[in-house]
Design an enzyme around this catalytic site. Structure first.
Site, short mmCIF file in Angstrom:
data_model
loop_
_atom_site.label_atom_id
_atom_site.label_comp_id
_atom_site.label_asym_id
_atom_site.label_seq_id
_atom_site.Cartn_x
_atom_site.Cartn_y
_atom_site.Cartn_z
N ARG A 1 0.84 -1.21 0.00
CA ARG A 1 0.00 0.00 0.00
C ARG A 1 0.87 1.26 0.00
O ARG A 1 0.52 2.28 -0.60
CB ARG A 1 -0.97 -0.01 1.19
N TYR B 1 -14.49 17.03 -16.59
CA TYR B 1 -14.92 15.66 -16.37
C TYR B 1 -15.97 15.64 -15.25
O TYR B 1 -15.71 16.11 -14.15
CB TYR B 1 -13.73 14.76 -16.01
N ASP C 1 -5.48 18.65 -15.52
CA ASP C 1 -5.90 17.32 -15.97
C ASP C 1 -5.48 17.20 -17.43
O ASP C 1 -6.05 17.85 -18.31
CB ASP C 1 -7.43 17.19 -15.79
N LYS D 1 -7.38 5.95 -19.68
CA LYS D 1 -7.68 6.39 -21.04
C LYS D 1 -6.51 6.09 -21.99
O LYS D 1 -6.19 4.94 -22.16
CB LYS D 1 -8.06 7.87 -21.02
C1 LIG Z 1 -12.12 9.55 -17.28
C2 LIG Z 1 -11.61 10.87 -16.89
C3 LIG Z 1 -11.35 11.15 -15.54
C4 LIG Z 1 -11.65 10.15 -14.43
O1 LIG Z 1 -10.80 9.07 -14.48
P1 LIG Z 1 -11.23 7.61 -13.92
O2 LIG Z 1 -10.01 6.82 -14.23
O3 LIG Z 1 -12.45 7.17 -14.68
O4 LIG Z 1 -11.48 7.73 -12.47
C5 LIG Z 1 -10.83 12.39 -15.23
N1 LIG Z 1 -10.61 13.32 -16.18
C6 LIG Z 1 -10.85 13.09 -17.48
C7 LIG Z 1 -10.57 14.17 -18.48
C8 LIG Z 1 -11.36 11.86 -17.89
O5 LIG Z 1 -11.62 11.64 -19.20
#
Ligand SMILES: *Cc1c(COP(=O)(O)O)cnc(C)c1O
Length: 366
Positions: free
Chosen positions: A42, A94, A165, A190
């Site tokens: 962890r 998001y 992000d 992604k």
């Molecule tokens: C999918 C996504 C997230 C969230 O990520 P998870 O892995 O689904 O928790 C955050 N920001 C963007 C731009 C995303 O496309």
């Protein structure tokens, strides 16, 4: 090392005399006590360290902390702030992270949602207790672009963290730390994972400061960490990231051009089109425009749903960044409080042959 070389070599941490060529998966949750050895999975694990190392280098940072999802990564940033901090966040972002700010941190932090494509709105919303500016560029799902360099100038010297992000752009096309950001966040689910089979997230920092120590503590103590297998798989996926991204970008650009001229399309949202409001800024901070675009369909939500049904190669599913093309009517997924147009389709353009993808849209829009 250049980007393709970093992607392949930076995640290998083999130091024994009996050297495998690839970092093996170490599933052990605990380690014999030695100086500098991991203690407990962890807190740390060789596969997670390998993943954190390669992303630190790909984003030109000083350190990285991996989480079990993109949402968990973002949450750790908000948890690391002192209570009653003011956060500035984009009006288009998001929706799951927006929901954290609205629901989870209600009463803990104060949030202003602004149109970050307009830097004056960002400037006007800065308050005495503003501690975090959260950017998402290109944004999900409207592909809005904000000016990382100039927002970083606004934040500089003001006891504020600028976090970006970078999920849509990936480190192949945009490096927010080089543009002045303090933190970079990715949903590694992604493009970084790239095959729609890993859930994960990461935060990369430009400085190992007290805030970072606190975020690391939250990673260890909160425990929203990825498994050694997920870290292994992700490190493996990242080795082909630069090549996959070239393909996603090329295909998305061609599809965007085709759709722009189509009479059944109201508007194409893709920062690589000169007609896009953010094209100039995008060109100044991105080296490619990545693989996601959105379109609004003439005839409304019903017609948009009909187009999805007729498409053969675009699966109607949420998420993005995998090798296979996906499409969804975003407002239907985001629910009743959505700000997304009802007739908007978000398209994640995969690595299939582009002629097949264009022909597919051509028949579906007839
Ligand atoms: C999918 C996504 C997230 C969230 O990520 P998870 O892995 O689904 O928790 C955050 N920001 C963007 C731009 C995303 O496309």
């Amino acid at each position: 090392m250049r980007i393709e070389t970093i992607a392949i070599h930076a995640g290998n941490m083999i130091t024994d005399s009996n050297r495998p060529v690839i970092q093996p998966i170490i599933t052990s949750t605990t380690f014999e006590h030695h100086e500098n050895s991991p203690i407990y999975t962890r807190a740390s694990n060789p596969n997670r360290l390998a993943l954190e190392k390669v992303l630190t280098q790909l984003e030109f940072g000083k350190d990285a902390a991996a989480f079990s999802s993109g949402n968990a990564a973002a949450m750790a940033v908000f948890q690391s702030l002192d209570p009653q901090s003011h956060i500035i966040a984009p009006d288009d972002m998001y929706h799951g992270i927006r929901k954290q700010l609205v629901e989870v941190f209600k009463g803990i932090h104060e949030v202003s949602f602004v149109d970050m494509a307009d830097i004056n709105q960002v400037n006007a919303s800065i308050k005495e207790n503003t501690r975090l500016i959260w950017l998402e560029t290109p944004s999900n799902p409207l592909l809005k672009i904000c000016d990382i360099r100039n927002i970083a100038r606004l934040a500089k010297g003001k006891n504020m963290i600028l976090a970006c992000d970078n999920t849509f752009a990936t480190p192949v096309f945009q490096n927010p730390i080089l543009l002045g950001a303090d933190l970079v966040m990715h949903s590694t689910t992604k493009f970084l994972g790239g095959h729609s089979d890993i859930l994960g997230g990461i935060i990369i920092t430009n400085e190992k400061n007290a805030f970072w120590e606190r975020l690391r503590m939250i990673q260890h103590v909160g425990g929203a960490v990825p498994s050694p297998f997920d870290c292994y798989l992700l490190t493996r996926s990242i080795k082909t990231l630069p090549y996959r991204m070239k393909g996603h970008f090329q295909n998305a650009s061609k599809l965007a051009k085709f759709l722009t001229d189509h009479p059944s399309i109201e508007k194409v949202y893709y920062p690589g089109l000169q007609s896009h409001e953010g094209y100039k800024i995008a060109s100044s901070q991105m080296t490619g425009f990545s693989g996601v675009l959105s379109v609004t369909i003439v005839g409304g939500a019903k017609e948009a749903d009909r187009v999805i049904d007729k498409l053969k190669y675009f699966t109607n599913a949420t998420s993005l960044g995998g090798i296979e093309s996906l499409i969804e009517r975003r407002a239907a997924v985001e629910g009743p409080d959505t700000l997304t147009p009802q007739n908007l389709l978000r398209v994640s353009v995969g690595l299939e042959n582009i002629e097949d993808l264009i022909e597919d849209f051509d028949q579906a829009l007839k």
